[in-house]
Design a protein around this motif. Structure first.
Motif, PDB file in Angstrom:
ATOM      1  N   ALA A   1      30.189  41.657  39.497  1.00 57.00           N
ATOM      2  CA  ALA A   1      30.825  42.191  38.291  1.00 57.00           C
ATOM      3  C   ALA A   1      32.333  42.259  38.521  1.00 57.00           C
ATOM      4  N   THR A   2      33.097  41.910  37.507  1.00 61.30           N
ATOM      5  CA  THR A   2      34.564  41.982  37.592  1.00 61.30           C
ATOM      6  C   THR A   2      35.018  43.393  37.240  1.00 61.30           C
ATOM      7  N   ILE A   3      35.826  43.985  38.113  1.00 56.01           N
ATOM      8  CA  ILE A   3      36.295  45.351  37.870  1.00 56.01           C
ATOM      9  C   ILE A   3      37.818  45.444  37.746  1.00 56.01           C
ATOM     10  N   GLY A   4      38.510  44.331  37.894  1.00 53.27           N
ATOM     11  CA  GLY A   4      39.962  44.382  37.769  1.00 53.27           C
ATOM     12  C   GLY A   4      40.614  43.134  38.333  1.00 53.27           C
ATOM     13  N   THR A   5      41.935  43.183  38.435  1.00 57.85           N
ATOM     14  CA  THR A   5      42.720  42.062  38.936  1.00 57.85           C
ATOM     15  C   THR A   5      43.872  42.589  39.779  1.00 57.85           C
ATOM     16  N   LEU A   6      44.065  41.988  40.942  1.00 58.59           N
ATOM     17  CA  LEU A   6      45.284  42.235  41.709  1.00 58.59           C
ATOM     18  C   LEU A   6      46.304  41.192  41.277  1.00 58.59           C
ATOM     19  N   THR A   7      47.387  41.643  40.693  1.00 58.49           N
ATOM     20  CA  THR A   7      48.400  40.710  40.218  1.00 58.49           C
ATOM     21  C   THR A   7      49.164  40.102  41.389  1.00 58.49           C
ATOM     22  N   GLN A   8      49.790  38.994  41.126  1.00 61.75           N
ATOM     23  CA  GLN A   8      50.599  38.355  42.167  1.00 61.75           C
ATOM     24  C   GLN A   8      51.687  39.303  42.655  1.00 61.75           C
TER      25      GLN A   8
ATOM     26  N   VAL B   1      44.510  37.679  41.692  1.00 59.88           N
ATOM     27  CA  VAL B   1      43.200  37.618  42.354  1.00 59.88           C
ATOM     28  C   VAL B   1      42.223  38.507  41.590  1.00 59.88           C
ATOM     29  N   GLU B   2      41.159  37.891  41.094  1.00 62.55           N
ATOM     30  CA  GLU B   2      40.127  38.636  40.390  1.00 62.55           C
ATOM     31  C   GLU B   2      39.349  39.499  41.383  1.00 62.55           C
ATOM     32  N   ILE B   3      39.127  40.755  41.011  1.00 64.65           N
ATOM     33  CA  ILE B   3      38.368  41.666  41.870  1.00 64.65           C
ATOM     34  C   ILE B   3      36.933  41.703  41.369  1.00 64.65           C
ATOM     35  N   ARG B   4      36.055  41.012  42.103  1.00 66.24           N
ATOM     36  CA  ARG B   4      34.632  41.036  41.770  1.00 66.24           C
ATOM     37  C   ARG B   4      33.861  41.701  42.903  1.00 66.24           C
ATOM     38  N   ILE B   5      32.851  42.461  42.547  1.00 65.30           N
ATOM     39  CA  ILE B   5      32.088  43.228  43.519  1.00 65.30           C
ATOM     40  C   ILE B   5      30.617  43.208  43.112  1.00 65.30           C
TER      41      ILE B   5
ATOM     42  N   SER C   1      32.011  41.735  48.124  1.00 66.87           N
ATOM     43  CA  SER C   1      32.861  41.237  47.048  1.00 66.87           C
ATOM     44  C   SER C   1      32.564  39.776  46.738  1.00 66.87           C
ATOM     45  N   GLY C   2      33.237  39.281  45.723  1.00 63.99           N
ATOM     46  CA  GLY C   2      33.166  37.873  45.381  1.00 63.99           C
ATOM     47  C   GLY C   2      34.098  37.062  46.258  1.00 63.99           C
ATOM     48  N   PRO C   3      34.076  35.734  46.126  1.00 64.18           N
ATOM     49  CA  PRO C   3      34.853  34.868  47.017  1.00 64.18           C
ATOM     50  C   PRO C   3      36.359  35.027  46.881  1.00 64.18           C
ATOM     51  N   GLU C   4      36.828  35.481  45.724  1.00 55.92           N
ATOM     52  CA  GLU C   4      38.276  35.578  45.526  1.00 55.92           C
ATOM     53  C   GLU C   4      38.921  36.533  46.529  1.00 55.92           C
ATOM     54  N   MET C   5      38.382  37.743  46.651  1.00 51.84           N
ATOM     55  CA  MET C   5      38.931  38.711  47.594  1.00 51.84           C
ATOM     56  C   MET C   5      38.650  38.312  49.041  1.00 51.84           C
ATOM     57  N   ILE C   6      37.496  37.701  49.277  1.00 45.60           N
ATOM     58  CA  ILE C   6      37.169  37.251  50.627  1.00 45.60           C
ATOM     59  C   ILE C   6      38.213  36.253  51.109  1.00 45.60           C
TER      60      ILE C   6
ATOM     61  N   ALA D   1      42.558  47.047  46.127  1.00 44.38           N
ATOM     62  CA  ALA D   1      41.381  46.628  45.367  1.00 44.38           C
ATOM     63  C   ALA D   1      40.395  47.776  45.200  1.00 44.38           C
ATOM     64  N   ALA D   2      40.275  48.616  46.224  1.00 44.72           N
ATOM     65  CA  ALA D   2      39.325  49.737  46.172  1.00 44.72           C
ATOM     66  C   ALA D   2      39.685  50.749  45.085  1.00 44.72           C
ATOM     67  N   GLU D   3      40.953  50.765  44.682  1.00 44.71           N
ATOM     68  CA  GLU D   3      41.365  51.680  43.614  1.00 44.71           C
ATOM     69  C   GLU D   3      40.636  51.381  42.302  1.00 44.71           C
ATOM     70  N   TYR D   4      40.137  50.159  42.148  1.00 39.55           N
ATOM     71  CA  TYR D   4      39.472  49.763  40.912  1.00 39.55           C
ATOM     72  C   TYR D   4      37.976  50.084  40.910  1.00 39.55           C
ATOM     73  N   VAL D   5      37.443  50.525  42.039  1.00 37.97           N
ATOM     74  CA  VAL D   5      36.014  50.841  42.111  1.00 37.97           C
ATOM     75  C   VAL D   5      35.788  52.205  41.463  1.00 37.97           C
TER      76      VAL D   5
END
Length: 420
Positions: free
Chosen positions: A114-121, A140-144, A180-185, A215-219
């Motif tokens: 599930a997408t919970i947010g985005t880390l901007t550049q 970077v899309e934050i998926r968890i 997480s999803g591959p983006e954060m990995i 990223a954890a701030e979005y959980v």
């Protein structure tokens, strides 16, 4: 801190102390709630069978308890492997603990994420600081794993060791990249590669840790951490409570118990990778934990007679690109821009520091693999090769005065040279 206990140096925590600590830290706190417990796989030393029972006892009032193995991109475990990991007989799995979920995280299954947010550049640039590089471009899309937002509470149950990417493992690293999803990995591991192992490992505040925390701030789900310090397979420290406070306490104890300071770098190291590292993807830790103690021009031998696999998940990519220093990739990025960043990061971590100038690679030291992989394969990968049958580990012992180090169980204890 809800509960914390530390054993004196050279001692371990008794079963009675552990029961008391887990009851104090967890019991009666999650009555009627769905608790998702995140744990490591077999590539981390942890008395998980004992901890599974301590935790399920303490969570007895919860409405539902699921244990999820925070695999990152590690291969999923079979039902038999899951039972072995948690120390369960099949009869227990179906009977006494039949109501407990034992789950794999699947980073490559969009239906689990599930997408919970985005880390901007801009945010990534801020946390990366001097290590930011254009190859980290974009948001970077934050998926968890979606269970992390469906549960009422997340309990992270994992050890803290010096870590090549994050500085120290544990804490919210079990979220990113753990579930997480591959983006954060990929992004976190690549940032770790840009920073380099020597400037990261065994350091609490690192750019990757800052990115993980961001990223954890979005959980949205409340999180409790049970940060564990393991010595010789047993617990010497337990810290239960706020995810940041408990992790900082565990990392501080890990820095005391898991770092060996040496007076001078070694010219040759035999680094014995234990069988829990069943592919080079994880056995590379036998290099990471020793690189800071390796002399310029020296050699580390990853001694892994059991190992026959580079990576079951990423092997095709690694066999294609081999193992090289960071600048080798940055200097010819168009050749490798289609390769996942996490794979390139692994390559640079295993190969270690070095330069790439005028089309010639200048590694700081030699990395040799002694495993079931043959000499031709090692050569294609860019690694040295030694037949493990020609190595007598006993002959490597007690030779520190010669500049030779033997590490019996490599991969978790960090070796560093004392500062002048």
């Amino acid at each position: 801190m809800d509960a914390a206990v530390t054993a004196p140096r050279g001692e371990i925590l008794t079963k009675e102390v552990l029961i008391d600590t887990f009851q104090k830290g967890l019991a009666q706190r999650f009555t009627g709630k769905h608790v998702l417990v995140l744990v490591p796989d077999h590539t981390r030393t942890l008395p998980l069978p004992e901890l599974f029972r301590l935790t399920t006892d303490a969570l007895g009032g919860a409405a539902k308890v699921d244990f999820m193995v925070a695999l990152g991109t590690h291969p999923p475990l079979t039902e038999q492997d899951l039972c072995r990991l948690f120390g369960l007989e099949l009869s227990e799995r179906k009977g006494q603990y039949g109501h407990i979920g034992l789950l794999n995280h699947r980073w490559d299954d969009p239906n689990q994420l599930a997408t919970i947010g985005t880390l901007t550049q801009d945010r990534i640039k801020s946390v990366a600081s001097n290590y930011w590089h254009p190859t980290l471009s974009g948001d970077v899309e934050i998926r968890i794993n979606q269970l992390a937002i469906q549960a009422d509470h997340i309990l992270i149950l994992g050890p803290v060791f010096p870590h090549e990417v994050a500085g120290f493992s544990g804490g919210v690293k079990y979220l990113f990249p753990g579930i997480s999803g591959p983006e954060m990995i990929n992004s976190t591991h690549w940032l770790g590669a840009l920073a380099g192992v020597v400037d990261t490992i065994g350091i609490a505040e690192t750019p990757v840790r800052a990115m993980i925390n961001a990223a954890a701030e979005y959980v949205p789900t409340p999180i409790t951490l049970c940060g564990l310090v393991v010595e010789d397979g047993s617990l010497s420290g337990v810290f239960i409570g706020d995810r940041d406070e408990a992790w900082e306490a565990a990392a501080a104890l890990s820095s005391e118990r898991h770092i060996r300071w040496v007076k001078r770098p070694f010219r040759k190291i035999l680094s014995w990778a234990p069988t829990m590292y069943d592919e080079l993807w994880t056995a590379g830790k036998a290099m990471y934990k020793l690189e800071p103690a390796l002399a310029e021009g020296g050699e580390v031998i990853i001694f892994a007679p059991h190992l026959s696999e580079v990576s079951r998940v990423h092997g095709a990519y690694i066999h294609r690109i081999g193992y090289h220093v960071l600048d080798y990739f940055l200097s010819q990025w168009n050749r490798f821009k289609d390769v996942p960043l996490g794979v390139i990061a692994h390559s640079t971590h295993v190969r270690g520091a070095g330069r790439y100038e005028g089309g010639i690679e200048h590694p700081r030291a030699k990395v040799t693999l002694s495993s079931k992989l043959d000499a031709e394969t090692c050569q294609r990968l860019g690694l040295g090769h030694i037949d493990p049958h020609t190595i007598d580990p006993q002959s490597w012992k007690d030779r520190e005065d010669e500049g030779i180090l033997f590490v019996q169980k490599a991969g978790e204890i960090l070796y560093r040279v004392e500062p002048e």
